[in-house]
Design an enzyme around this catalytic site. Sequence first.
Site, PDB file in Angstrom:
ATOM      1  N   THR A   1      13.343  -9.946  11.964  1.00  0.00           N
ATOM      2  CA  THR A   1      13.933  -9.553  13.152  1.00  0.00           C
ATOM      3  C   THR A   1      13.647  -7.920  13.728  1.00  0.00           C
ATOM      4  O   THR A   1      13.442  -7.720  14.713  1.00  0.00           O
ATOM      5  CB  THR A   1      15.397  -9.580  13.186  1.00  0.00           C
ATOM      6  OG1 THR A   1      15.800 -10.779  12.475  1.00  0.00           O
ATOM      7  CG2 THR A   1      16.387  -9.422  14.213  1.00  0.00           C
TER       8      THR A   1
ATOM      9  N   GLU B   1      20.004 -16.251  16.066  1.00  0.00           N
ATOM     10  CA  GLU B   1      20.647 -16.094  14.743  1.00  0.00           C
ATOM     11  C   GLU B   1      21.819 -14.983  15.057  1.00  0.00           C
ATOM     12  O   GLU B   1      22.970 -15.154  14.166  1.00  0.00           O
ATOM     13  CB  GLU B   1      19.723 -15.593  13.750  1.00  0.00           C
ATOM     14  CG  GLU B   1      19.866 -15.733  12.419  1.00  0.00           C
ATOM     15  CD  GLU B   1      18.729 -15.547  11.611  1.00  0.00           C
ATOM     16  OE1 GLU B   1      17.739 -14.894  11.904  1.00  0.00           O
ATOM     17  OE2 GLU B   1      18.822 -15.760  10.224  1.00  0.00           O
TER      18      GLU B   1
ATOM     19  N   LYS C   1      -3.765 -14.647   9.861  1.00  0.00           N
ATOM     20  CA  LYS C   1      -4.929 -15.010  10.720  1.00  0.00           C
ATOM     21  C   LYS C   1      -4.867 -14.378  12.188  1.00  0.00           C
ATOM     22  O   LYS C   1      -3.780 -13.957  12.401  1.00  0.00           O
ATOM     23  CB  LYS C   1      -4.988 -16.734  11.071  1.00  0.00           C
ATOM     24  CG  LYS C   1      -4.242 -16.933  12.344  1.00  0.00           C
ATOM     25  CD  LYS C   1      -4.344 -18.636  12.078  1.00  0.00           C
ATOM     26  CE  LYS C   1      -4.028 -18.831  13.836  1.00  0.00           C
ATOM     27  NZ  LYS C   1      -3.970 -20.251  13.889  1.00  0.00           N
TER      28      LYS C   1
ATOM     29  N   LYS D   1       4.622  24.491 -14.319  1.00  0.00           N
ATOM     30  CA  LYS D   1       4.092  23.748 -13.287  1.00  0.00           C
ATOM     31  C   LYS D   1       4.941  23.790 -12.174  1.00  0.00           C
ATOM     32  O   LYS D   1       4.333  24.266 -10.928  1.00  0.00           O
ATOM     33  CB  LYS D   1       3.845  22.363 -13.615  1.00  0.00           C
ATOM     34  CG  LYS D   1       2.760  22.180 -14.790  1.00  0.00           C
ATOM     35  CD  LYS D   1       2.634  20.620 -15.113  1.00  0.00           C
ATOM     36  CE  LYS D   1       3.806  19.669 -15.482  1.00  0.00           C
ATOM     37  NZ  LYS D   1       4.565  20.231 -16.821  1.00  0.00           N
ATOM     38  N   THR D   2       5.987  23.588 -12.210  1.00  0.00           N
ATOM     39  CA  THR D   2       6.970  23.621 -10.763  1.00  0.00           C
ATOM     40  C   THR D   2       7.151  24.876 -10.409  1.00  0.00           C
ATOM     41  O   THR D   2       7.071  25.262  -9.327  1.00  0.00           O
ATOM     42  CB  THR D   2       8.483  22.811 -11.467  1.00  0.00           C
ATOM     43  OG1 THR D   2       7.966  21.637 -11.875  1.00  0.00           O
ATOM     44  CG2 THR D   2       9.245  22.954 -10.095  1.00  0.00           C
TER      45      THR D   2
ATOM     46  N   GLU E   1      11.398  14.782  -9.775  1.00  0.00           N
ATOM     47  CA  GLU E   1      12.090  14.875 -11.123  1.00  0.00           C
ATOM     48  C   GLU E   1      13.263  15.813 -11.005  1.00  0.00           C
ATOM     49  O   GLU E   1      14.232  15.517 -11.631  1.00  0.00           O
ATOM     50  CB  GLU E   1      11.093  15.840 -11.862  1.00  0.00           C
ATOM     51  CG  GLU E   1      10.951  15.660 -13.331  1.00  0.00           C
ATOM     52  CD  GLU E   1       9.681  16.313 -14.067  1.00  0.00           C
ATOM     53  OE1 GLU E   1       9.040  15.696 -14.694  1.00  0.00           O
ATOM     54  OE2 GLU E   1       9.601  17.366 -13.648  1.00  0.00           O
TER      55      GLU E   1
ATOM     56  N   LYS F   1     -11.529  24.116 -12.546  1.00  0.00           N
ATOM     57  CA  LYS F   1     -12.568  24.027 -11.281  1.00  0.00           C
ATOM     58  C   LYS F   1     -11.991  24.627 -10.177  1.00  0.00           C
ATOM     59  O   LYS F   1     -10.840  24.565  -9.914  1.00  0.00           O
ATOM     60  CB  LYS F   1     -13.201  22.807 -11.207  1.00  0.00           C
ATOM     61  CG  LYS F   1     -12.338  21.780 -10.893  1.00  0.00           C
ATOM     62  CD  LYS F   1     -12.869  20.525 -10.422  1.00  0.00           C
ATOM     63  CE  LYS F   1     -12.223  19.369  -9.594  1.00  0.00           C
ATOM     64  NZ  LYS F   1     -13.117  18.477  -9.541  1.00  0.00           N
TER      65      LYS F   1
ATOM     66  N   ARG G   1     -13.793  24.344  -6.206  1.00  0.00           N
ATOM     67  CA  ARG G   1     -14.742  23.997  -5.581  1.00  0.00           C
ATOM     68  C   ARG G   1     -15.075  25.234  -4.493  1.00  0.00           C
ATOM     69  O   ARG G   1     -14.120  25.317  -3.847  1.00  0.00           O
ATOM     70  CB  ARG G   1     -14.886  22.418  -5.050  1.00  0.00           C
ATOM     71  CG  ARG G   1     -14.914  21.379  -6.119  1.00  0.00           C
ATOM     72  CD  ARG G   1     -14.734  20.137  -5.272  1.00  0.00           C
ATOM     73  NE  ARG G   1     -14.988  19.092  -6.304  1.00  0.00           N
ATOM     74  CZ  ARG G   1     -14.438  17.849  -6.123  1.00  0.00           C
ATOM     75  NH1 ARG G   1     -13.742  17.627  -5.118  1.00  0.00           N
ATOM     76  NH2 ARG G   1     -14.661  16.950  -7.054  1.00  0.00           N
TER      77      ARG G   1
ATOM     78  N   HIS H   1     -14.868  31.445  -9.421  1.00  0.00           N
ATOM     79  CA  HIS H   1     -13.668  31.826  -9.806  1.00  0.00           C
ATOM     80  C   HIS H   1     -13.788  32.604 -11.494  1.00  0.00           C
ATOM     81  O   HIS H   1     -14.608  32.319 -11.905  1.00  0.00           O
ATOM     82  CB  HIS H   1     -12.554  30.513  -9.894  1.00  0.00           C
ATOM     83  CG  HIS H   1     -13.233  29.319 -10.540  1.00  0.00           C
ATOM     84  ND1 HIS H   1     -13.068  29.286 -12.106  1.00  0.00           N
ATOM     85  CD2 HIS H   1     -14.018  28.433 -10.435  1.00  0.00           C
ATOM     86  CE1 HIS H   1     -13.665  28.032 -12.347  1.00  0.00           C
ATOM     87  NE2 HIS H   1     -14.289  27.818 -11.389  1.00  0.00           N
TER      88      HIS H   1
END
Lengths: 106, 582
Positions: B50, B74, B219, B290-291, B314, B453, B455, B459
């Site tokens: 719907t 309906e 289809k 990390k956070t 998290e 790494k 790119r 570094h």
Amino acid sequence: MEYASTETPAAAGQNDDIFLLKLYVAGQTPRSVAAIENLNKICEVHLRGRYKLEVVDLARNPNQARTDKILAIPTLVRSLPTPIMRIIGDLSDEDQVLMGLNIRRL
Amino acid sequence: MPNPSHRANTPGTMLQKAPTGITGLDEITSGGLPKGRPTLVCGSAGCGKTMFAMEFLVRGILEFGEPGIFIAFEETPEDLAKNVASLGFNLAELEEQGGLIVEYIHIDKNEITVSGAFDLEGLFLNLQACINSVGAKRIAIDTLEILFGGFEDQSLLRREIRRLFLWLKSRGLSAVITAERGDGTLTRQGLEEYVSDCVIMLDHRVNDQVSTRRLRVVKYRGSTHGTSEYPFLIDEGGISVLPISSVGLDHPASNERISTGIARLDAMMEGKGYFRGSSILVSGTAGSGKTSIANFFADAACRRGEKCLFMAFEESPAQIKRNMGSLGLDLEKWVSRGLLTFHASRPSIYGLEMHLVKIHKLVRDLKPEVIVIDPVSNLTGMGTVSDVNGMLVRLIDFLKSEGITAMFTSLTPGTQSSPEATEVGISSLIDTWLLVRDIESNGERNRGMFVIKSRGMPHSNQIREFVLTDKGLDLLDVYAGPQGLVTGSARLSVEAREKAAGKYFQAEIDNRKTQLERKRKSLEAKWALLQAEFAVEEEETTRFIARKTAEQDAFKEDAKVMAKYRKSDPIPAFAVNGHEEG
């Protein structure tokens, strides 16, 4: 409550009730023609003198299909006595029509 | 039907499409649903049929100027209006403006008596009346089952379904007809899909207790279309379908550099930080910070006045804000200015694809310059490795094509010999990869960080110790000694030792300097003494020479005086000595 009202002396009231009927058709199709013929026959036999029949040709007035919520063709609507009843088809089955209209076979 | 007006559809002319305006769907169908033809949308209860039909109409009116009618068997118009209000559609307004008709047709088998043959010409007349009153180009019929459920005659039913589809086609309406899914078949009658030009199947499946809505174009006559199952989402902005196929590797590459938010980390990357539009992975074990790295990156973006979307899988936003407060970051400031948007949800709330759709949607709505997904590894529990990789490829592709700099954090399990191994799946897609790892020694756990790494830029290859203080994050040099890396308190003790050693060294130098100075002084003294002695000698000699010269002069004068006295001949100069006389 409605159940009770339909059960009130049917024989006594039957003659007083006016049947207000509308038959919706669409053009002069064989089915429409058959429906009109069948309905006329049934009314003459079972409702002589106490019915009013209007035949609506929706082909001429499509808007009425919308306002009156008509899907199937032909459709017969009994707007009086209440409750509103609907019967669809070419009305070839008389028993079904009588049952749909809540009319006792004479 | 050899109709001259249909000549336009001879090979060479493209099938015309009616764009749906539904995010993602027009991409899959390369332009929309077939224009002027019926499309069947089938699926089981609650899969969004719907909503699909309604969105097709509403977007048709709002975005493409095509009036539409919604035939509801309906739900009542009131219910419908309420239901789609959650998608942001105002049906009453559209109806007032004359672009939309919601026609509710009530059908109850029990209220109808059948006597003899009939057809549904009345329905067609009804539809025609609606179409005429708004000049409809689009129509939605919801749902076929309710309409035909009102009638028992199967042959009639099939005949009328076919007639309905052909009728819609002959009127040139772009139609969406919804139908229930049959038991093991696409549709209940097994007929609808054959009379439709396009069939779209909606599905609502539960895998591992997580439900995902999916859409598939079964289809599509006369058109190419994506054949996969595409996940989709229904939310306050309507339906969003996510095309699985990636955009391809043609996204632009920016030379602009943006700060990491950590000065010392910038320094490790030429002092400039990440490339804009690159994808950055920060991986590490639990509690390695990390956070925090991600939040400093977000903070740096907000400082530049850029928008940042933070997908937290998290922690709750409140918790993140509190925790970052302890590092001296005031994130609330950015949230209230509308620069930082947290979107926190449990990974298990819905399937993998749904997260992807959600991120797509948020990105399209917010248009952030920077996105943080913390942590992406929580999503990996949601599917197989290939599923997750597939999703991340799509996500990274999408973000790159939008030029968004993305940071993913990833939790690596335990202290493995090779923490890189777990990331193999996505590492090739990542432009800059930072690894934060625990360094355990001397009964301590410290954090080390290095750039695996990055790119396109030189570094630093050095491991740095990564410390969290109430003033923020900092990276410190790591001491590499005979015992290996030295961090934490061991680093402090090494520093102290080196400081002491330095002091001793300085003292020795000072000592040597003093000795040398003394030697110089003594040499100088000796030199002065010799000079003095020499001076005395020189003076004596000079005096001696003067005296002798004076004596000589005096002698000559005396001789002259004597000769004068003796009246002697002038003495030849050479005879003075008397050698010639004799």
